[in-house]
Scaffold this active site. Structure first.
Site, PDB file in Angstrom:
ATOM      1  N   ARG A 249      57.957 -10.257   6.245  1.00  0.00           N
ATOM      2  CA  ARG A 249      57.214  -9.464   4.959  1.00  0.00           C
ATOM      3  C   ARG A 249      57.058  -7.994   5.071  1.00  0.00           C
ATOM      4  O   ARG A 249      57.243  -7.214   4.091  1.00  0.00           O
ATOM      5  CB  ARG A 249      55.775  -9.963   5.381  1.00  0.00           C
ATOM      6  CG  ARG A 249      55.484 -11.627   4.838  1.00  0.00           C
ATOM      7  CD  ARG A 249      54.472 -11.863   5.196  1.00  0.00           C
ATOM      8  NE  ARG A 249      54.259 -11.997   6.735  1.00  0.00           N
ATOM      9  CZ  ARG A 249      53.493 -12.763   7.618  1.00  0.00           C
ATOM     10  NH1 ARG A 249      52.108 -13.237   6.869  1.00  0.00           N
ATOM     11  NH2 ARG A 249      53.471 -12.608   8.954  1.00  0.00           N
TER      12      ARG A 249
ATOM     13  N   LYS B 290      44.873 -24.079  23.385  1.00  0.00           N
ATOM     14  CA  LYS B 290      44.404 -23.099  22.143  1.00  0.00           C
ATOM     15  C   LYS B 290      44.610 -24.065  20.949  1.00  0.00           C
ATOM     16  O   LYS B 290      45.684 -24.208  20.550  1.00  0.00           O
ATOM     17  CB  LYS B 290      45.217 -21.763  21.838  1.00  0.00           C
ATOM     18  CG  LYS B 290      44.449 -20.759  21.128  1.00  0.00           C
ATOM     19  CD  LYS B 290      45.196 -19.435  20.979  1.00  0.00           C
ATOM     20  CE  LYS B 290      45.536 -19.294  19.630  1.00  0.00           C
ATOM     21  NZ  LYS B 290      46.841 -18.884  19.335  1.00  0.00           N
TER      22      LYS B 290
ATOM     23  N   HIS C 297      55.603 -19.588   3.185  1.00  0.00           N
ATOM     24  CA  HIS C 297      56.319 -20.377   4.133  1.00  0.00           C
ATOM     25  C   HIS C 297      57.237 -21.450   3.330  1.00  0.00           C
ATOM     26  O   HIS C 297      58.471 -21.712   3.598  1.00  0.00           O
ATOM     27  CB  HIS C 297      55.592 -21.504   5.018  1.00  0.00           C
ATOM     28  CG  HIS C 297      54.684 -20.702   6.033  1.00  0.00           C
ATOM     29  ND1 HIS C 297      53.343 -20.732   6.322  1.00  0.00           N
ATOM     30  CD2 HIS C 297      54.891 -19.460   6.783  1.00  0.00           C
ATOM     31  CE1 HIS C 297      52.947 -20.093   7.082  1.00  0.00           C
ATOM     32  NE2 HIS C 297      53.825 -19.338   7.617  1.00  0.00           N
TER      33      HIS C 297
ATOM     34  N   SER D  11      48.740 -16.606   6.811  1.00  0.00           N
ATOM     35  CA  SER D  11      47.834 -17.647   7.203  1.00  0.00           C
ATOM     36  C   SER D  11      46.601 -17.190   7.953  1.00  0.00           C
ATOM     37  O   SER D  11      45.442 -17.973   7.684  1.00  0.00           O
ATOM     38  CB  SER D  11      48.692 -18.578   8.474  1.00  0.00           C
ATOM     39  OG  SER D  11      49.776 -19.334   8.002  1.00  0.00           O
TER      40      SER D  11
HETATM   41  P1  ADP Z   1      53.964 -17.523  14.039  1.00  0.00           P
HETATM   42  O1  ADP Z   1      52.589 -17.819  14.728  1.00  0.00           O
HETATM   43  O2  ADP Z   1      55.199 -18.108  14.614  1.00  0.00           O
HETATM   44  O3  ADP Z   1      54.028 -16.125  13.470  1.00  0.00           O
HETATM   45  P2  ADP Z   1      53.545 -18.341  11.124  1.00  0.00           P
HETATM   46  O4  ADP Z   1      52.995 -19.647  10.817  1.00  0.00           O
HETATM   47  O5  ADP Z   1      52.434 -17.308  10.964  1.00  0.00           O
HETATM   48  O6  ADP Z   1      53.880 -18.442  12.727  1.00  0.00           O
HETATM   49  O7  ADP Z   1      54.709 -17.939  10.446  1.00  0.00           O
HETATM   50  C1  ADP Z   1      55.954 -18.632  10.612  1.00  0.00           C
HETATM   51  C2  ADP Z   1      57.182 -17.675   9.850  1.00  0.00           C
HETATM   52  O8  ADP Z   1      56.802 -17.770   8.551  1.00  0.00           O
HETATM   53  C3  ADP Z   1      57.403 -16.278  10.516  1.00  0.00           C
HETATM   54  O9  ADP Z   1      58.445 -15.935  10.461  1.00  0.00           O
HETATM   55  C4  ADP Z   1      56.460 -15.657   9.444  1.00  0.00           C
HETATM   56  O10 ADP Z   1      56.921 -14.204   9.426  1.00  0.00           O
HETATM   57  C5  ADP Z   1      56.866 -16.344   8.065  1.00  0.00           C
HETATM   58  N1  ADP Z   1      55.929 -15.930   7.142  1.00  0.00           N
HETATM   59  C6  ADP Z   1      54.481 -16.040   7.288  1.00  0.00           C
HETATM   60  N2  ADP Z   1      53.940 -15.744   6.095  1.00  0.00           N
HETATM   61  C7  ADP Z   1      54.775 -15.514   5.102  1.00  0.00           C
HETATM   62  C8  ADP Z   1      54.898 -15.252   3.739  1.00  0.00           C
HETATM   63  N3  ADP Z   1      53.999 -14.824   2.981  1.00  0.00           N
HETATM   64  N4  ADP Z   1      56.461 -14.762   3.375  1.00  0.00           N
HETATM   65  C9  ADP Z   1      57.322 -15.153   4.071  1.00  0.00           C
HETATM   66  N5  ADP Z   1      57.591 -15.455   5.301  1.00  0.00           N
HETATM   67  C10 ADP Z   1      56.284 -15.716   5.905  1.00  0.00           C
END
Ligand code: ADP
Length: 152
Positions: free
Chosen positions: A91, A42, A18, A129
């Protein structure tokens, strides 16, 4: 007009994947708003306040980055904060299919919005995450996947 991008996500927790997306997108926009989405029924693994404090710590001193929390539709928040861009990271092809549907539906609901995708750095492709949470839950060391400023 100021170019404002919203980077929405659950960030539960915020990872170096992120962080990298935000840092790499910064030259493209006047301001990036990291928006932590939540819904009342949630709870996340980490509390909303903790996620917010962590992200603020990571970007402390960065005048063009703001961190907020929100409930409800992302496009409604975009209208409220005047963001015409939604920033998302990609990704894998699975991310692409999921993101494509959301971006196209957001475009119907808010035609002026453009979703901007940045490909993840190859070294961050495996970081999610969900897995970071699992490592922490099972007592492992997840520091390699989280920004240095975040101390668990
Ligand atoms: P959501 O629940 O909306 O998917 P996330 O917190 O999982 O939220 O992810 C937010 C954004 O960050 C999404 O666009 C996701 O694809 C991107 N993202 C998550 N992990 C990575 C990573 N390792 N590298 C690049 N982008 C990422």
């Amino acid at each position: 007009m100021e170019k404002i991008a919203l980077f929405p996500g659950s960030f539960d927790p915020f990872t170096i994947g992120h962080e990298s997306i935000v840092s790499r997108a910064l030259p493209l926009f006047d301001k990036i708003i990291v928006a932590i989405g939540y819904n009342t029924d949630k709870d996340g693994f980490f509390s909303l306040d903790r996620r917010m404090t962590w992200i603020k710590m990571v970007f402390k001193g960065e005048k063009n980055i703001e961190v907020i929390k929100y409930r409800g539709l992302t496009v409604d928040l975009c209208r409220k904060v005047n963001a015409r861009f939604i920033l998302r990271g990609l990704r894998t092809s699975a991310d692409f299919e999921y993101e494509r549907a959301i971006a196209q539906m957001n475009k119907v609901m808010y035609p002026e919005i453009e979703t901007v995708f940045l490909l993840t750095l190859p070294e961050h492709t495996h970081i999610t995450s969900t897995v970071v949470r699992e490592i922490i839950r099972l007592g492992g060391d997840a520091h390699a996947f989280m920004p240095e400023k975040i101390k668990l």
